[in-house]
Design an enzyme around this catalytic site. Structure first.
Site, PDB file in Angstrom:
ATOM      1  N   ARG A   1      34.885  47.120  42.792  1.00  0.00           N
ATOM      2  CA  ARG A   1      36.105  47.927  42.891  1.00  0.00           C
ATOM      3  C   ARG A   1      37.133  47.414  41.894  1.00  0.00           C
ATOM      4  O   ARG A   1      37.402  46.211  41.833  1.00  0.00           O
ATOM      5  CB  ARG A   1      36.733  47.819  44.298  1.00  0.00           C
ATOM      6  N   TYR A  18      36.734  43.196  43.541  1.00  0.00           N
ATOM      7  CA  TYR A  18      35.714  42.662  44.449  1.00  0.00           C
ATOM      8  C   TYR A  18      34.446  43.501  44.383  1.00  0.00           C
ATOM      9  O   TYR A  18      34.490  44.699  44.109  1.00  0.00           O
ATOM     10  CB  TYR A  18      36.241  42.544  45.881  1.00  0.00           C
ATOM     11  N   TYR A  78      39.488  40.022  51.183  1.00  0.00           N
ATOM     12  CA  TYR A  78      40.388  40.458  52.248  1.00  0.00           C
ATOM     13  C   TYR A  78      40.345  39.475  53.402  1.00  0.00           C
ATOM     14  O   TYR A  78      39.285  38.933  53.733  1.00  0.00           O
ATOM     15  CB  TYR A  78      39.958  41.833  52.787  1.00  0.00           C
ATOM     16  N   HIS A 112      45.981  49.177  48.773  1.00  0.00           N
ATOM     17  CA  HIS A 112      45.946  50.333  49.680  1.00  0.00           C
ATOM     18  C   HIS A 112      47.366  50.640  50.146  1.00  0.00           C
ATOM     19  O   HIS A 112      48.116  49.713  50.484  1.00  0.00           O
ATOM     20  CB  HIS A 112      45.080  50.034  50.896  1.00  0.00           C
ATOM     21  N   HIS A 145      43.094  46.934  43.331  1.00  0.00           N
ATOM     22  CA  HIS A 145      43.892  48.025  43.911  1.00  0.00           C
ATOM     23  C   HIS A 145      44.664  47.520  45.114  1.00  0.00           C
ATOM     24  O   HIS A 145      44.320  46.506  45.719  1.00  0.00           O
ATOM     25  CB  HIS A 145      42.999  49.200  44.319  1.00  0.00           C
TER      26      HIS A 145
HETATM   27 FE   LIG Z   1      40.070  47.870  49.059  1.00  0.00          FE
END
Ligand SMILES: [Fe+2]
Lengths: 247, 207
Positions: A160, A150, A111, A165, A163
């Site tokens: 995870r 990640y 991110y 959000h 995905h």
């Molecule tokens: Fe996330």
């Protein structure tokens, strides 16, 4: 200011079926431990504020906001994808003109955020945030890159699943939804306590997009379809003249 | 049922979807689509939900403008630095409705769990059963570790009379917990400490 006599209000929105939402206290997702409320939620007869909401429309969106692939110095790195679908309520009615906000990791699973410190590569051409509004039929469409998985510290070797959000306003405070969209057949589902906290497997599957060759654009981008269902109005209107309908 | 539960498609519980168009069908009666579950905002919510302008429900300088400030803490009393607080109100009480008023405010928490929105105080609010609620804000709190938002309200301490007659605060919330929903006056508005868990846990509602 004189206040008008309170009008009769609609009955509100039907709650999701049991098993749809994860229990707030879901110990496998460790962060719930100190944060999930320990007292039972107090049932709230909806008032005007719960039955209305901000009706954000096209004024909140600038041209290009639904295309996450264009950076200041060129194309974002990664598999280009179209994510599109339809927003409906639980009765199947389209939810038009509603703001959808998304944010995601880049193709490396990183991110663009100060607190994301794992050594996945940053991409100067990918901020990972986008927004759009649904059209008159409730349809939406984003162009982005497929996010990477990640790692995180929840459990040993925790990753995870990939995905995106997603935040939606719907037509009222009661329809507000923030969730995550997943990709089909992700091998990381089995160990993910966030998706896995949803008790009903059918509800879990509703967060998984489907590969859709009709959305795939030749020589350009792979297509994933994902429909979103917001809560719908309770079936029984508040005021049925002369009726006491428990149907 | 298995074929009605393919990923990616909204599926009615009791009716065949319009699969030819990969689109859900508008249902007539008895059939409902399963609602999409909620998931946590995670720690990186600021990427999309952190626009500082959204903390201004009305511009600073608006007549009657107030700062509603608060904190979000966890079960250990530690600040929650990765939450976002959203407020919603339909009305502006005694203040004239400023141009562009949409009633929505949003502010992520800072390192100390603090948030603030600038708004005008709402007036009385129509409530269920043709009653009238005391002035309040509808509030959602999202955070890493919250698999669904938690819903609460912010009432105002200087509305003692209205608060005492409020159909929710005075009738559905046990007396000892009422102060968790009532913001106290400050120099430039109001302040409320929200605690997600533990002693003095904020009252959260099921909608
Ligand atoms: Fe996330």
């Amino acid at each position: 200011m004189t206040t008008p006599e309170p009008a009769g209000l609609p009955a509100g929105y039907a709650p999701p079926a049991p098993g749809t939402n994860a229990p707030l206290a879901s110990p496998a997702y460790r962060s719930t431990g100190g944060r999930a409320p320990s007292r039972p939620l107090v049932p709230l007869p909806p008032g005007l504020h719960e039955l209305t909401g901000p009706l954000f429309g096209a004024d909140r969106v600038r041209p290009g906001d639904a295309d996450l692939t264009r950076g200041p110095s060129g194309e974002a790195v990664g598999q280009r994808i179209v994510v599109a679908g339809r927003v409906v309520d639980a009765d199947g009615r389209p939810v038009p003109d509603t703001l959808i906000e998304i944010w995601q990791a880049n193709a490396s699973g990183r991110y663009r955020h100060d607190r994301d410190r794992w050594p996945g590569a940053l991409d100067p051409n990918f901020t990972g945030a986008g927004r759009t509004v649904t059209d008159a039929e409730g349809c939406y469409r984003f162009l982005t890159v497929r996010p990477g998985a990640y790692p995180w510290g929840n459990h040993t070797n925790a990753w995870r699943p990939a995905h995106i959000h997603v935040s939606l306003f719907g037509r009222s405070f009661s329809q507000r939804l923030v969730t995550q969209m997943y990709f089909p057949d992700d091998p990381l589902f089995f160990q993910d306590p966030i998706l896995g906290a949803i008790p009903d497997p059918a509800a879990r599957r509703r967060l998984v997009s489907a590969y859709d060759h009709d959305l795939t654009e030749a020589e350009w981008a792979l297509g994933f379809r994902w429909d979103i269902v917001l809560r719908g109005p309770l079936a029984v209107p508040f005021e049925q003249p002369g009726e006491d309908d428990h149907g | 049922m298995a074929d009605l539960e393919q990923p990616g498609h909204a599926q009615p519980g009791h009716a065949q979807p319009d699969s030819a168009h990969h689109r859900p069908t508008v249902m007539t009666s008895g059939a409902t689509f399963g609602v999409s579950p909620s998931q946590t905002v995670g720690p990186f919510l600021h990427l999309a939900l952190g626009d500082p302008d959204e903390a201004l429900v009305v511009p600073v300088g608006t007549v009657g403008g107030i700062w509603v400030r608060g904190t979000v803490t966890d079960g250990n009393g530690d600040p929650v630095p990765d939450a976002v607080v959203e407020t919603w109100q339909t009305c502006t009480g005694d203040a004239a409705v400023p141009a562009g008023f949409v009633g929505f405010g949003r502010c992520p928490t800072d390192e100390d769990g603090r948030w603030a929105i600038h708004t005008v105080k709402p007036g009385p609010v129509p409530a269920a059963g043709r009653r009238r609620a005391a002035p309040h804000l509808a509030v959602s709190v999202f955070a890493r570790g919250l698999l669904d938002r938690v819903v609460t309200r912010i009432y105002f301490a200087d509305e003692a009379e209205a608060n005492a007659a409020d159909p929710v605060l005075a009738e559905l919330v046990e007396p000892a917990r009422r102060p968790t929903l009532v913001a106290t006056a400050t120099e430039d508005g109001y302040h409320l400490a929200m605690r997600l868990q533990g002693e003095d846990e904020t009252v959260f509602f099921a909608l």
